[in-house]
Design an enzyme around this catalytic site. Structure first.
Site, short mmCIF file in Angstrom:
data_model
loop_
_atom_site.label_atom_id
_atom_site.label_comp_id
_atom_site.label_asym_id
_atom_site.label_seq_id
_atom_site.Cartn_x
_atom_site.Cartn_y
_atom_site.Cartn_z
N LYS A 274 1.78 -2.82 8.56
CA LYS A 274 2.54 -1.71 7.99
C LYS A 274 1.62 -0.52 7.74
O LYS A 274 1.99 0.64 7.92
CB LYS A 274 3.21 -2.16 6.70
CG LYS A 274 3.94 -1.06 5.95
CD LYS A 274 4.53 -1.57 4.65
CE LYS A 274 5.03 -0.45 3.78
NZ LYS A 274 3.97 0.43 3.30
N ARG A 275 0.41 -0.80 7.31
CA ARG A 275 -0.57 0.25 7.04
C ARG A 275 -0.86 1.07 8.29
O ARG A 275 -1.03 2.29 8.23
CB ARG A 275 -1.86 -0.37 6.50
CG ARG A 275 -2.80 0.62 5.81
CD ARG A 275 -4.00 -0.08 5.19
NE ARG A 275 -3.62 -0.95 4.09
CZ ARG A 275 -3.65 -2.27 4.13
NH1 ARG A 275 -4.04 -2.90 5.24
NH2 ARG A 275 -3.31 -2.99 3.10
#
Length: 512
Positions: free
Chosen positions: A267-268
């Site tokens: 997600k980062r």
């Protein structure tokens, strides 16, 4: 393939949004099951109650529903092997854990959290910075291997908190055949004594996945390669519980990698590079943080499923666009790659563009209508909207592009790019458009071909090149340098609105 009925499962934990890697695991399970006339089961693995997130289970089902990957059995759909939530099966796991202890394959461990922390500090070395509870260390800890039977019985009688750990053999090689990777082997000295049953009576993933796969008659277990290190524990549990003959065939799927290829996509990475990694919007109930999903970014579910299929698989041809039915027909687990697949957002958008172009307007209409409504454009004429969709869809990469590409059909553009016209604007062009208004007013047949003919005849009469006049006309109608054929636009806008917009822009130019 053996003679067993194909039964595959996806077993997510309800801890947050569903990463595209998870959806790809669902897809490969689903395709394999459907291809072989089998069953696809969704089982919720909620044994770790500390990580449970409200709304996450519903999100998983909403995602699969959007993707068209409907389970045959699940907590929602029911089935002959219910319940399909591990928390609802809690009572059944202890008996299996106790059986393993009784047969010498597992043991009770009474170590407190403080004692475990002390162990990690005591045995920490430069060569071993993170000591594990393994074959060597278990002999120095407080468990049923180091305590006598009477002491163990007393501790159990007093209800002293304890876990049950697998007793990993000391000098064994565990091996299995992976459907993607071929022969895989592990030496047991490299694996620690995993907890099987926690102090709260809930099983860990290791015990629960084996027991549930056995009880639900799972024939094939497809999961991400990050689970490979756990494979020896699971293989031994199948053996120790006497179920080795019923053990599923394994396939460990390759990772989906960052665009640069170094490590698993997270997600980062999506936040850093500006693209979604979750299938749908997810709002964290604790932080209230919203993570945008592929759906809300403007992806069609057909395109999302298609692009996931091509991350680590191909059918051996140059074909890239596949419907779900085609994927069911052509999918082969043997053609899944061993190496990780780099995620390319530009390629993902290409898939979406191709699917938008191929999809009939009537199928696109509900989503486009919703997108326009979000921009305060309430469309009531579905036939008109379908006509517009067919006109502009080749210019849309994402469904959200329909706002720019179609909104001017329903409302006068808020801004007009006068700056693009002004430098080459003169009295001769102003006169041309004034005369064009009169010609359009006299038109009895309002269709694109006739409007273009009128436009070109008038340009010739005024000794102007049509090419010099097309950009001003486009900006008068849509506000900018975009959109489909300008006469197609005018035909849909209608006589009154076309004339109104030309008149409006002439007024702006006059005062610019």
């Amino acid at each position: 393939m053996n003679s067993r009925k194909v039964r595959v499962r996806f077993a997510p934990s309800p801890t947050g949004g569903l990463h595209l890697g998870g959806v790809r695991t669902v897809l490969f399970n689903y395709l394999f099951a459907k291809q072989h006339g089998g069953d696809f089961i969704l089982r919720i693995e909620d044994t770790d109650q500390t990580r449970f997130v409200p709304g996450a289970e519903a999100y998983i089902f909403n995602t699969l529903n959007w993707c068209g990957l409907t389970p045959d059995e699940s907590p929602v759909h029911g089935g002959p092997f219910a319940p399909y939530r591990q928390s609802e099966r809690k009572a059944s796991y202890r008996a299996y854990a106790e059986e393993l202890v009784k047969n010498g394959y597992a043991y009770y461990a009474f170590d407190t959290p403080e004692e475990l922390e002390q162990m990690r500090a005591q045995f920490k070395t430069a060569e071993n910075p993170s000591p594990q509870y393994n074959q060597h260390i278990r002999t120095k800890m407080r468990n049923s291997l180091t305590l006598d039977a009477a002491a163990v019985a007393q501790l159990l009688k007093e209800g002293i908190p304890h876990v049950i750990r697998i007793k990993m053999p000391e000098q064994e090689t565990v091996h299995f055949t992976d459907m993607i990777r071929g022969e895989v082997s592990f030496h047991t000295s490299q694996v620690d004594d995993k907890v099987l049953l926690k102090a709260d009576g809930m099983p860990t993933y290791h015990l629960a996945v084996v027991v549930d796969d056995y009880l639900m008659q799972i024939s094939h277990a497809f999961r991400g390669e990050e689970w490979l290190p756990s494979a020896p524990v699971h293989l031994l549990l199948w053996k120790y519980l006497g179920w080795e003959a019923q053990m599923p065939q394994w396939a460990h799927l390759p990772l989906i990698l960052k665009p640069e290829g170094n490590g698993k996509l997270s997600k980062r990475d999506g936040d850093r590079l500006g693209f979604p990694v979750f299938a749908m919007d997810w709002t964290d109930p604790k932080s209230n943080e919203l993570t945008i999903g592929f759906k809300e970014r403007g992806f069609l579910p057909e395109a999302f499923v298609n692009l996931l299929a091509m991350l680590g698989w191909n059918d051996g041809t140059d074909q890239e666009i596949f419907s779900l039915d085609e994927l069911v027909e052509k999918f082969s687990i043997e053609r899944v790659h061993k190496a990780g697949a780099k995620f390319d957002y530009e390629k993902a958008k290409w898939f979406n563009h191709e699917w938008i172009k191929r999809t009939e307007a009537r199928h696109l209409l509900p989503a486009v209508k919703e997108i326009l409504a979000a921009d305060r454009m309430m469309v009531t004429d579905d036939a008109l909207l379908a006509k517009i969709i067919d006109l502009v869809k080749e210019r849309c990469t994402l469904l959200t592009d329909f706002t720019q590409q179609a909104s001017f059909f329903f409302a006068l553009p808020a801004e007009m790019d006068i700056a693009a016209v002004k430098p080459k604007w003169d009295d001769k062009k102003n006169l041309f458009f004034t005369e064009l208004i009169r010609s359009f007013q006299l038109s009895t047949l309002w269709e694109a071909g006739g409007l273009e003919a009128t436009f070109k005849e008038l340009a010739a009469a005024n000794q102007l090149k049509p090419g010099e006049l097309m950009l001003p006309l486009r900006i008068m109608l849509v506000g900018g340098k975009y959109g489909p054929g300008v006469f197609d636009i005018a035909a849909i806008l209608g006589k009154e609105e076309t004339i109104r917009r030309i008149t409006h822009t002439l007024s702006l130019l006059e005062h610019a």
